[in-house]
Design an enzyme around this catalytic site. Structure first.
Site, short mmCIF file in Angstrom:
data_model
loop_
_atom_site.label_atom_id
_atom_site.label_comp_id
_atom_site.label_asym_id
_atom_site.label_seq_id
_atom_site.Cartn_x
_atom_site.Cartn_y
_atom_site.Cartn_z
N LYS A 170 0.84 -1.21 0.00
CA LYS A 170 0.00 0.00 0.00
C LYS A 170 0.87 1.26 0.00
O LYS A 170 0.65 2.17 -0.80
CB LYS A 170 -0.93 0.02 1.23
CG LYS A 170 -1.91 -1.14 1.29
CD LYS A 170 -2.83 -1.05 2.50
CE LYS A 170 -2.12 -1.13 3.83
NZ LYS A 170 -1.43 -2.41 4.09
N ARG A 180 -9.86 1.37 8.89
CA ARG A 180 -9.34 0.04 9.13
C ARG A 180 -10.34 -0.84 9.86
O ARG A 180 -10.03 -1.96 10.22
CB ARG A 180 -8.10 0.19 10.00
CG ARG A 180 -6.92 -0.58 9.48
CD ARG A 180 -5.80 -0.30 10.46
NE ARG A 180 -4.67 -1.11 10.20
CZ ARG A 180 -3.64 -0.71 9.46
NH1 ARG A 180 -3.61 0.46 8.89
NH2 ARG A 180 -2.62 -1.53 9.32
N ARG A 213 11.50 -6.01 4.50
CA ARG A 213 11.26 -4.56 4.42
C ARG A 213 12.23 -3.78 5.31
O ARG A 213 12.53 -4.17 6.43
CB ARG A 213 9.83 -4.24 4.88
CG ARG A 213 9.63 -2.71 5.05
CD ARG A 213 8.22 -2.28 5.18
NE ARG A 213 7.48 -3.05 6.15
CZ ARG A 213 6.16 -3.03 6.22
NH1 ARG A 213 5.45 -2.30 5.37
NH2 ARG A 213 5.54 -3.76 7.11
N ARG A 257 11.03 -2.27 10.94
CA ARG A 257 9.96 -1.79 11.82
C ARG A 257 9.79 -2.72 13.02
O ARG A 257 9.87 -3.94 12.87
CB ARG A 257 8.64 -1.73 11.02
CG ARG A 257 8.27 -0.34 10.59
CD ARG A 257 7.16 -0.31 9.58
NE ARG A 257 5.92 -0.93 10.01
CZ ARG A 257 4.79 -0.90 9.28
NH1 ARG A 257 4.79 -0.25 8.12
NH2 ARG A 257 3.71 -1.48 9.70
N ARG A 310 -1.10 -9.08 13.18
CA ARG A 310 -1.57 -8.04 12.25
C ARG A 310 -2.42 -8.65 11.14
O ARG A 310 -3.42 -8.07 10.72
CB ARG A 310 -0.38 -7.28 11.67
CG ARG A 310 0.22 -6.27 12.65
CD ARG A 310 1.60 -5.82 12.26
NE ARG A 310 1.64 -5.18 10.96
CZ ARG A 310 2.74 -5.05 10.22
NH1 ARG A 310 3.89 -5.53 10.65
NH2 ARG A 310 2.67 -4.45 9.06
P1 AP5 Z 1 4.75 -1.67 1.82
O1 AP5 Z 1 4.48 -0.76 0.70
O2 AP5 Z 1 5.51 -1.17 2.99
O3 AP5 Z 1 3.40 -2.42 2.30
P2 AP5 Z 1 2.13 -1.89 3.10
O4 AP5 Z 1 0.93 -2.48 2.47
O5 AP5 Z 1 2.21 -0.40 3.24
O6 AP5 Z 1 2.38 -2.62 4.48
P3 AP5 Z 1 2.24 -2.08 5.97
O7 AP5 Z 1 2.92 -3.11 6.85
O8 AP5 Z 1 2.72 -0.66 6.09
O9 AP5 Z 1 0.75 -2.15 6.21
P4 AP5 Z 1 0.03 -2.12 7.53
O10 AP5 Z 1 -1.33 -1.85 7.10
O11 AP5 Z 1 0.23 -3.33 8.37
O12 AP5 Z 1 0.83 -0.98 8.37
P5 AP5 Z 1 0.48 0.51 8.79
O13 AP5 Z 1 1.73 1.26 8.81
O14 AP5 Z 1 -0.67 1.01 7.99
O15 AP5 Z 1 5.52 -2.95 1.19
C1 AP5 Z 1 5.98 -4.02 2.00
C2 AP5 Z 1 7.35 -4.49 1.48
O16 AP5 Z 1 7.15 -5.10 0.19
C3 AP5 Z 1 8.38 -3.37 1.27
O17 AP5 Z 1 9.64 -3.84 1.64
C4 AP5 Z 1 8.32 -3.09 -0.25
O18 AP5 Z 1 9.56 -2.64 -0.75
C5 AP5 Z 1 7.95 -4.47 -0.80
N1 AP5 Z 1 7.13 -4.42 -2.02
C6 AP5 Z 1 6.10 -3.56 -2.28
N2 AP5 Z 1 5.56 -3.84 -3.49
C7 AP5 Z 1 6.26 -4.91 -3.99
C8 AP5 Z 1 6.18 -5.67 -5.21
N3 AP5 Z 1 5.27 -5.39 -6.15
N4 AP5 Z 1 7.04 -6.69 -5.37
C9 AP5 Z 1 7.97 -6.99 -4.40
N5 AP5 Z 1 8.09 -6.31 -3.25
C10 AP5 Z 1 7.25 -5.28 -3.03
O19 AP5 Z 1 -0.05 0.30 10.27
C11 AP5 Z 1 0.84 -0.08 11.30
C12 AP5 Z 1 0.09 -0.09 12.63
O20 AP5 Z 1 -0.39 1.23 12.94
C13 AP5 Z 1 -1.17 -0.98 12.70
O21 AP5 Z 1 -0.85 -2.32 12.99
C14 AP5 Z 1 -1.94 -0.29 13.83
O22 AP5 Z 1 -1.42 -0.63 15.08
C15 AP5 Z 1 -1.65 1.19 13.58
N6 AP5 Z 1 -2.66 1.80 12.68
C16 AP5 Z 1 -2.43 2.35 11.44
N7 AP5 Z 1 -3.58 2.82 10.92
C17 AP5 Z 1 -4.55 2.56 11.83
C18 AP5 Z 1 -5.97 2.78 11.86
N8 AP5 Z 1 -6.61 3.36 10.84
N9 AP5 Z 1 -6.66 2.38 12.96
C19 AP5 Z 1 -6.03 1.82 14.01
N10 AP5 Z 1 -4.70 1.55 14.04
C20 AP5 Z 1 -3.97 1.92 12.96
MG MG Z 2 2.47 0.94 4.84
#
Ligand code: AP5
Ligand code: MG
Length: 218
Positions: free
Chosen positions: A13, A88, A127, A161, A172
């Site tokens: 994402k 979410r 990552r 991370r 997660r």
């Molecule tokens: P990346 O782009 O980093 O993936 P992502 O989908 O952004 O993954 P996240 O782990 O950030 O999602 P998440 O939803 O768990 O975390 P968030 O920060 O939102 O890509 C992943 C890896 O793959 C990278 O190394 C990249 O280089 C590689 N890659 C990408 N595309 C590729 C491809 N096509 N081919 C190969 N490799 C590829 O949330 C974290 C925490 O914050 C949550 O757990 C929660 O505690 C809190 N939080 C955030 N938002 C909320 C909310 N709305 N409500 C409550 N808690 C929240």
């Molecule tokens: Mg992300």
């Protein structure tokens, strides 16, 4: 355009949002990045969020919805935004609908990134993100930085991370299935969901996403 990006942890994402936001000239709003910025600045909001994030649980809605709304109310988001990681759960989706209704605007599309679980686990394991800006995302094998451990964009230090440990990732994924996936049906009922495969090269996924968004906008 006003777009919601949804998909499991590690789906790509954040990676896609950076390109899509640039192509569409709208801000990329990631609640995860906002929380991480608060944690690195040591704010009270960051301190509260950290314990939930480290366990892989959702930060409570009362904290998250206000923070997301404040960001969406900033001037650069007046004509559109790309939401990554928000909403979410269904109550956040309802709160977003209310906020948009108050502003007499609506969502244009919900882009659902589909990736098999074994690939998600590989993406998360390799990552590395930037200490200065957690929106700068790399992968040791799939998207390595030019210099190991150093961010190509700003020269910041790259690190893994805290919530990318195996046991936290398992939780997660569970939280995603039980709490976040239901928003896909919520938005499907509004005719907003377009699902694309997020497998393959980053640029190919971006092209697929742009094509899907152009279809939605037509
Ligand atoms: P990346 O782009 O980093 O993936 P992502 O989908 O952004 O993954 P996240 O782990 O950030 O999602 P998440 O939803 O768990 O975390 P968030 O920060 O939102 O890509 C992943 C890896 O793959 C990278 O190394 C990249 O280089 C590689 N890659 C990408 N595309 C590729 C491809 N096509 N081919 C190969 N490799 C590829 O949330 C974290 C925490 O914050 C949550 O757990 C929660 O505690 C809190 N939080 C955030 N938002 C909320 C909310 N709305 N409500 C409550 N808690 C929240
Ligand atoms: Mg992300």
């Amino acid at each position: 355009m006003r777009i919601v990006l949804v998909g499991p942890p590690g789906a790509g994402k954040g990676t896609q949002a950076a390109y899509l936001a640039e192509n569409l000239a709208i801000p990329h709003i990631s609640t995860g990045d906002l929380f991480r910025a608060n944690i690195s600045q040591g704010t009270p909001l960051g301190l509260e969020a950290k314990s939930y994030m480290d366990a892989g649980n959702l930060v409570p809605d009362e904290v998250t919805i206000g923070m997301a709304r404040d960001r969406m109310n900033q001037a650069d988001a007046a004509n559109g935004f790309l939401l990554d990681g928000f909403p979410r759960n269904v109550s956040q989706a309802e709160a977003l609908d209310e906020a948009l209704k108050d502003d007499s605007v609506q969502l244009d599309a919900v882009l659902d990134l589909e990736v098999p679980e074994d690939e998600v686990v590989k993406r998360i394991a390799g990552r590395r993100i930037c200490r200065k800006d957690s929106g700068h995302v790399f992968h040791v094998a799939y998207n390595p930085p030019k210099q190991e451990g150093v961010c190509d964009v700003c020269g910041g230090e790259l690190y893994q991370r805290d919530d990318d440990r195996e046991d936290t990732v398992r939780n997660r994924l569970e939280v995603y299935h039980t709490q976040t996936e239901p928003i896909i049906d919520y938005y499907r009922a509004q005719g907003l969901v377009t699902t694309i495969s997020a497998m393959g090269k980053v640029q190919d996924v971006t092209a697929r996403a742009m094509a899907a968004l152009e279809r939605e906008a037509a």
